[in-house]
Scaffold this motif. Structure first.
Motif, PDB file in Angstrom:
ATOM      1  N   THR A 196       0.871  -1.242   0.074  1.00  0.00           N
ATOM      2  CA  THR A 196      -0.016  -0.044   0.072  1.00  0.00           C
ATOM      3  C   THR A 196       1.028   1.258   0.032  1.00  0.00           C
ATOM      4  N   GLU A 197       1.946   1.281   0.692  1.00  0.00           N
ATOM      5  CA  GLU A 197       2.692   2.246   1.034  1.00  0.00           C
ATOM      6  C   GLU A 197       3.693   2.514  -0.439  1.00  0.00           C
ATOM      7  N   GLY A 198       4.069   1.387  -1.085  1.00  0.00           N
ATOM      8  CA  GLY A 198       4.861   1.520  -2.288  1.00  0.00           C
ATOM      9  C   GLY A 198       3.744   2.215  -3.439  1.00  0.00           C
ATOM     10  N   LYS A 199       2.481   1.752  -3.338  1.00  0.00           N
ATOM     11  CA  LYS A 199       1.723   2.286  -4.256  1.00  0.00           C
ATOM     12  C   LYS A 199       1.523   3.818  -4.354  1.00  0.00           C
ATOM     13  N   LEU A 200       1.525   4.184  -2.898  1.00  0.00           N
ATOM     14  CA  LEU A 200       1.518   5.843  -2.596  1.00  0.00           C
ATOM     15  C   LEU A 200       2.907   6.546  -3.058  1.00  0.00           C
ATOM     16  N   ARG A 201       3.832   5.767  -2.701  1.00  0.00           N
ATOM     17  CA  ARG A 201       5.087   6.369  -3.422  1.00  0.00           C
ATOM     18  C   ARG A 201       5.179   6.313  -5.044  1.00  0.00           C
ATOM     19  N   LYS A 202       4.350   5.524  -5.480  1.00  0.00           N
ATOM     20  CA  LYS A 202       4.528   5.474  -7.043  1.00  0.00           C
ATOM     21  C   LYS A 202       3.895   6.620  -7.412  1.00  0.00           C
ATOM     22  N   LYS A 203       2.559   6.889  -6.694  1.00  0.00           N
ATOM     23  CA  LYS A 203       1.947   8.038  -7.137  1.00  0.00           C
ATOM     24  C   LYS A 203       2.599   9.609  -6.837  1.00  0.00           C
ATOM     25  N   TYR A 204       3.350   9.527  -5.953  1.00  0.00           N
ATOM     26  CA  TYR A 204       3.795  10.788  -5.488  1.00  0.00           C
ATOM     27  C   TYR A 204       4.966  11.063  -6.104  1.00  0.00           C
ATOM     28  N   ILE A 205       5.772   9.828  -6.638  1.00  0.00           N
ATOM     29  CA  ILE A 205       7.160  10.120  -7.541  1.00  0.00           C
ATOM     30  C   ILE A 205       6.617  10.425  -8.811  1.00  0.00           C
ATOM     31  N   GLU A 206       5.665  10.005  -9.309  1.00  0.00           N
ATOM     32  CA  GLU A 206       5.185  10.589 -10.603  1.00  0.00           C
ATOM     33  C   GLU A 206       4.473  11.942 -10.609  1.00  0.00           C
ATOM     34  N   LEU A 207       3.793  12.249  -9.577  1.00  0.00           N
ATOM     35  CA  LEU A 207       3.390  13.656  -9.362  1.00  0.00           C
ATOM     36  C   LEU A 207       4.600  14.643  -9.211  1.00  0.00           C
ATOM     37  N   SER A 208       5.739  14.283  -8.391  1.00  0.00           N
ATOM     38  CA  SER A 208       6.895  15.090  -8.352  1.00  0.00           C
ATOM     39  C   SER A 208       7.506  15.428  -9.649  1.00  0.00           C
ATOM     40  N   ILE A 209       7.679  14.229 -10.492  1.00  0.00           N
ATOM     41  CA  ILE A 209       8.288  14.471 -11.793  1.00  0.00           C
ATOM     42  C   ILE A 209       7.496  15.292 -12.712  1.00  0.00           C
ATOM     43  N   SER A 210       6.248  15.395 -12.619  1.00  0.00           N
ATOM     44  CA  SER A 210       5.569  16.277 -13.274  1.00  0.00           C
ATOM     45  C   SER A 210       5.475  17.963 -12.905  1.00  0.00           C
ATOM     46  N   CYS A 211       5.739  17.725 -11.521  1.00  0.00           N
ATOM     47  CA  CYS A 211       6.020  19.366 -10.654  1.00  0.00           C
ATOM     48  C   CYS A 211       7.226  19.721 -11.321  1.00  0.00           C
TER      49      CYS A 211
END
Length: 377
Positions: free
Chosen positions: A67-82
Motif C-alpha cells: 500500500t505504501e509502495g503504491k502511494l510512493r509510485k503516485k507521489y514520484i509521478e506527481l513530483s516528476i510532473s512538478c
C-alpha cells in the motif's frame, strides 16, 4: 503506527501542493500569507523545493506492491510532473530561480531534493527537463550569498551540478566549507556567520547541507574524508542535544528565528537516524517516539492548515506574529524535513523496535539517564 502516521502526515502536507503544481495551477491555487508584498516572487519555489527535499528519501525507496509502495509510485509521478512544470519557461508555474536573493535559497533546497533521490527523481526526468533543471540551477549563480549559512545554498547548487553534470564552480563549495570550519563554536554548533545564533539553523540548513556537500565531493573522487568525519562527529553531538531538547510532552524551546518552520527544526536529528549515525547512547526508537510526539502535537493543533489544506504561519496552530518579513506560505514547507526518516524501510529497527522513552521523558519520571558531556573538537 508511527510510520503510518508519518506517511499520512507527509501526504497531508504535500498533496495540495503537488496536485496543483502537477496541473500548472500552483500559482492560481496556493494562498500567499505574508507580511510583505514581494513574496509572490519566491513563495512557489520555496514551497516546492522545501517540500521535495523532505520527501525525497521516502520517494527514493521506489514503488512496490505494498500500500505504501503504491502511494510512493503516485507521489514520484506527481513530483516528476512538478519538476517539469517548475523548470519549463513556457508554462504558467515556471518558477523564479534568479531574481532576488531568496531564489538562491530554494534553488538549493531543490538541489538537495535531487541529490537525496538521484534514482527516483533525477533518474526519471526526460532529457529536456534535465536540461531545464540544470539551466535553472545555473541561473541562480547571479545571486551573491550572504556571509552566513547562505554560503551553503550556493554550495548545494554547485554540488547538484557536480553530481548531475560532472562540473561545478568549486570555489563556491570550498568557500562555504572553509568559512564554516572557521565559524565552529564548539560542542557541535556552528555560528551563522562569525556570530553564534541561538536558534535551529544548525538543523534547518547548516549541518545537513554541510554533510551532503561533503558527501557529493567524496563521491566525485575528492579527498574530503577527514573533514567529513570531523563534521559527522559534530552532527552526531548536535543530534544528541536535539534529542534532549524534546520535553516529555513533545514540546521544545521556542527560541530563535524561523519558528514557523515548525518541526523542520529537527531535520538533523531525523537525518542522523536516517544515516544510522545516532550517538551510541540514543536508541533509534527513542527518536521515533520523540519525533512522533513533536509532529503530532504541532500537526493536530487547530489552525495549522487552512480550510483548503495549505499550511498557515505559526509554531503551534495559526500564529501570524511568528512570521518574520521573509516568511510566507511557501517557507512553511521546510517542516517536511522532519520526515527524512521515512527513507528508512519499514523493516528497519528504527520502525520495528519496541517503543522507548526519550531522554527528557525518562529524566522527568526519575529514571536513569546517560550523563551528558561536550565534545572536544
Amino acid at each position: 503506527m508511527h510510520r503510518d502516521y508519518f506517511v499520512s502526515s507527509l501526504i497531508r502536507i504535500a498533496d495540495p501542493l503537488l496536485t496543483a503544481l502537477s496541473k500548472n495551477e500552483l500559482k492560481k491555487k496556493m494562498p500567499v500569507e505574508a507580511k510583505t508584498n514581494d513574496r509572490q516572487n519566491f513563495t512557489y519555489l520555496e514551497a516546492f523545493g522545501r517540500l521535495l527535499a523532505g520527501m525525497a528519501p521516502w520517494l527514493e525507496l521506489g514503488p512496490d506492491s505494498s500500500t505504501e509502495g503504491k502511494l510512493r509510485k503516485k507521489y514520484i509521478e506527481l513530483s516528476i510532473s512538478c519538476i517539469r512544470n517548475a523548470t519549463d519557461p513556457a508554462v504558467p508555474d515556471y518558477m523564479n530561480f534568479y531574481k532576488g536573493g531568496q531564489a538562491l535559497v530554494d534553488a538549493a533546497f531543490l538541489s538537495q531534493a535531487l541529490l537525496r533521490a538521484p534514482n527516483q527523481l533525477w533518474g526519471r526526468l526526460d532529457a529536456k527537463t534535465k536540461k531545464n533543471v540544470l539551466e535553472a540551477l545555473k541561473s541562480s549563480r547571479v545571486i551573491t550569498p550572504g556571509h552566513s549559512n547562505w554560503l551553503f545554498f550556493s554550495a548545494m547548487v554547485e554540488a547538484a551540478l557536480l553530481q548531475f553534470e560532472g562540473s561545478c564552480d568549486k570555489m563556491r563549495v570550498d568557500y562555504a566549507v572553509s568559512q564554516h570550519l572557521q565559524w565552529y563554536k564548539g560542542d557541535g554548533a556552528y555560528g551563522d556567520g562569525a556570530s553564534f545564533h541561538w536558534d535551529y539553523y544548525n538543523s534547518f540548513v547548516i549541518q545537513p547541507m554541510f554533510l551532503e556537500v561533503l558527501q557529493t565531493l567524496i563521491t566525485s573522487g575528492q579527498n574530503e574524508n577527514k573533514t567529513y568525519e570531523l563534521e559527522l562527529n559534530r552532527a552526531r553531538r548536535y543530534a544528541a542535544v536535539q534529542e534532549r531538547l524534546i520535553s516529555p510532552e513533545g514540546t521544545y524551546p521556542p527560541i530563535g528565528r524561523s519558528l514557523a518552520y515548525r518541526f523542520g527544526a529537527f531535520q538533523l536529528l531525523s537525518k542522523m537516524a536516517l544515516m544510522h549515525q545516532l550517538p551510541n547512547e540514543i536508541l533509534p526508537q527513542q527518536v521515533r517516539c520523540a519525533l512522533f510526539e513533536v509532529v503530532k502535537r504541532q500537526l493536530e493543533t487547530p489552525g495549522t492548515f487552512d480550510k483548503e489544506g495549505w499550511l498557515t504561519i505559526g509554531l503551534v496552530g495559526h500564529q501570524p506574529g511568528v512570521g518574520e518579513p521573509y516568511i510566507s506560505t511557501g517557507s512553511l514547507y521546510l517542516c517536511s524535513q522532519v520526515f527524512l526518516v521515512l527513507g528508512l524501510p519499514a523493516t528497519d529497527p528504527y520502525w520495528q523496535n519496541a517503543d522507548a522513552d526519550w531522554t527528557a521523558k525518562k529524566a522527568w519520571k526519575g529514571e536513569p539517564i546517560p550523563i551528558d558531556h561536550a565534545i572536544e573538537n
